[in-house]
Design a protein around this motif. Structure first.
Motif, mmCIF file in Angstrom:
data_model
loop_
_atom_site.group_PDB
_atom_site.id
_atom_site.type_symbol
_atom_site.label_atom_id
_atom_site.label_comp_id
_atom_site.label_asym_id
_atom_site.label_seq_id
_atom_site.Cartn_x
_atom_site.Cartn_y
_atom_site.Cartn_z
ATOM 1 N N LYS A 171 0.799 -1.221 0.000
ATOM 2 C CA LYS A 171 0.000 0.000 0.000
ATOM 3 C C LYS A 171 0.835 1.276 0.000
ATOM 4 C CE LYS A 171 -4.070 -1.979 2.322
ATOM 5 N NZ LYS A 171 -4.962 -1.883 3.499
ATOM 6 N N ILE A 172 2.067 1.214 0.510
ATOM 7 C CA ILE A 172 2.875 2.421 0.649
ATOM 8 C C ILE A 172 4.243 2.197 0.003
ATOM 9 C CG2 ILE A 172 4.046 3.951 2.285
ATOM 10 C CD1 ILE A 172 1.786 3.619 4.186
ATOM 11 N N ASN A 200 1.858 15.804 2.241
ATOM 12 C CA ASN A 200 1.039 14.966 3.122
ATOM 13 C C ASN A 200 1.952 14.411 4.217
ATOM 14 O OD1 ASN A 200 -1.242 15.610 1.722
ATOM 15 N ND2 ASN A 200 -1.411 13.672 0.646
ATOM 16 N N LYS A 201 2.013 13.090 4.400
ATOM 17 C CA LYS A 201 2.903 12.533 5.413
ATOM 18 C C LYS A 201 4.145 11.901 4.792
ATOM 19 C CE LYS A 201 -0.582 11.640 8.984
ATOM 20 N NZ LYS A 201 -1.195 10.626 9.863
ATOM 21 N N GLU A 243 -1.289 9.746 3.246
ATOM 22 C CA GLU A 243 -2.373 10.232 4.101
ATOM 23 C C GLU A 243 -2.227 11.723 4.395
ATOM 24 O OE1 GLU A 243 -4.289 9.396 8.562
ATOM 25 O OE2 GLU A 243 -2.710 8.118 7.754
ATOM 26 N N MET A 244 -3.362 12.440 4.348
ATOM 27 C CA MET A 244 -3.357 13.876 4.624
ATOM 28 C C MET A 244 -3.240 14.120 6.129
ATOM 29 S SD MET A 244 -4.032 17.084 3.314
ATOM 30 C CE MET A 244 -5.098 16.948 1.877
ATOM 31 N N PRO A 245 -2.253 14.913 6.575
ATOM 32 C CA PRO A 245 -2.123 15.191 8.008
ATOM 33 C C PRO A 245 -3.200 16.163 8.473
ATOM 34 C CG PRO A 245 -0.508 16.452 6.784
ATOM 35 C CD PRO A 245 -1.202 15.563 5.784
ATOM 36 N N GLU A 246 -3.604 16.032 9.733
ATOM 37 C CA GLU A 246 -4.600 16.940 10.298
ATOM 38 C C GLU A 246 -3.907 18.171 10.876
ATOM 39 O OE1 GLU A 246 -7.068 15.006 13.109
ATOM 40 O OE2 GLU A 246 -7.810 13.477 11.712
ATOM 41 N N ASN A 256 -6.635 14.018 -6.030
ATOM 42 C CA ASN A 256 -6.790 14.387 -4.629
ATOM 43 C C ASN A 256 -5.820 15.505 -4.255
ATOM 44 O OD1 ASN A 256 -8.733 12.367 -4.203
ATOM 45 N ND2 ASN A 256 -7.134 10.833 -3.851
ATOM 46 N N ASP A 291 4.028 8.148 2.762
ATOM 47 C CA ASP A 291 2.658 7.959 3.227
ATOM 48 C C ASP A 291 1.748 9.007 2.583
ATOM 49 O OD1 ASP A 291 0.295 7.535 4.569
ATOM 50 O OD2 ASP A 291 1.209 7.400 6.553
#
Length: 334
Positions: A73-74, A268-269, A201-204, A238, A199
């Motif tokens: 996945k990564i 992102n990360k 994934e979008m960081p918060e 995205n 990674d």
């Protein structure tokens, strides 16, 4: 360059990309095989070593080891193959001098024991007063720094700062500088398999990160739209968030009292780049060195966001810059 918008689903579009470097081709797409087949229909591609195929899922690119992890996945990147080859080169050179590379070190920075003081102290290239190297060893030291700089480019940012400090003495290195460079290789000897994850994934964002104050009265013409590239393609896919961590060690070079800037850039990360360099000026206080580092970071953010926009990648809001100096935060915020 972005090829074209490909219909990914009913409401989602994205760009496909082809990256080339000399005779390497990297296709980025949901269906990269289709891109490579189109290329092979027009151009003659040489076989991948040991497979007999014209292309395959990449495991290496520009000296870096790359591959999918975490259940495919990564994507991750490492430098183990390059480091192992570099270690062989260093060890062969040491054999000609009847020397051997020391056992794997736990830290990239050498530490020494002062016989008059039970405490350890770190090695500082700027305070080294050992003898200058001769012509042959100077050339070897320059080669070692070149190899280490490429290892940094391949993701080993844990040695970036020390390599940057040693790079300041390429013209007139000393014996201690050469020993410190060899110590870094002994450190890599015991940690050659480290990886960096990309990674997606979008960081918060922290709740208090954005300042919602209205500054239009003071800066009525301020708008990022003025900096948008004139020929940027339509953003597709995205959105991503750009994050920057920046710091400076005030008067880190004790010989000149100049500071070192340290910057880490993230999309992102995913880590994308690092920066470590001695500043050009001498600052009287840490605020000065930190504000200079923030200015350099701002320019790197502008360069990265420009590149992303020209690749057709949408950016989610303003870039996030993290600084550990409250005075700098308040100064750049106003």
């Amino acid at each position: 360059e972005a090829l074209h918008a490909n219909n990914y689903s009913d409401s989602d579009y994205y760009y496909e990309y082809i990256c080339t470097y000399v005779d390497d081709i990297l296709a980025i797409s949901e269906d990269p095989d289709a891109i490579m087949k189109t290329i092979s229909d027009t151009f003659t591609l040489k076989d991948v070593k040991g497979t007999g195929e014209k292309w395959e899922t990449p495991t290496a690119y520009l000296g870096a080891d790359i591959g999918l992890y975490r259940n495919n996945k990564i994507w991750c990147m490492g430098a183990q193959t390059y480091i192992d080859g570099a270690l062989k080169t260093v060890q062969n050179k040491l054999k000609t001098k009847n020397l051997i590379l020391q056992k794997a070190a736990k830290e990239p920075l050498p530490w020494y024991i002062d016989p008059k003081n039970p405490c350890k102290y770190e090695y500082r290239p700027d305070l080294d007063v050992s003898d200058f190297l001769d012509k042959n060893d100077t050339n070897w030291f320059q080669q070692l720094i070149g190899i280490l700089n490429w290892i940094v480019e391949l993701g080993r940012i844990d040695i970036h700062n020390l390599v940057a400090r040693l790079s300041a003495y390429l013209a007139a290195p000393r014996v201690g500088h050469l020993k410190a460079a060899l110590h870094i290789f002994s450190y890599l000897k015991g940690s050659n398999n480290k990886l960096i994850e990309f990674d997606p994934e979008m960081p918060e964002l922290p709740q208090n990160f954005l300042d919602h104050s209205n500054w239009t009265e003071f800066y009525p013409d301020a708008a990022e739209i003025n900096e948008l590239p004139s020929k940027m393609p339509q953003p597709l896919g995205n959105p991503v968030r750009v994050t920057c961590f920046v710091d400076a060690d005030h008067a880190g070079d004790r010989a000149t009292r100049r500071s070192y800037t340290g910057i880490i850039m993230m999309i992102n990360k995913a880590f994308v780049s690092s920066f470590s360099k001695r500043q050009n000026t001498v600052e009287a206080a840490s605020f000065g060195s930190e504000i200079i580092a923030a200015r350099i970071a701002k320019e790197k953010i502008q360069a990265l966001t420009y590149k992303l926009r020209m690749l057709g990648i949408p950016i989610a809001g303003p870039a996030c810059m993290y600084v550990d100096n409250d005075s700098v935060v308040k100064s750049v915020s106003t």
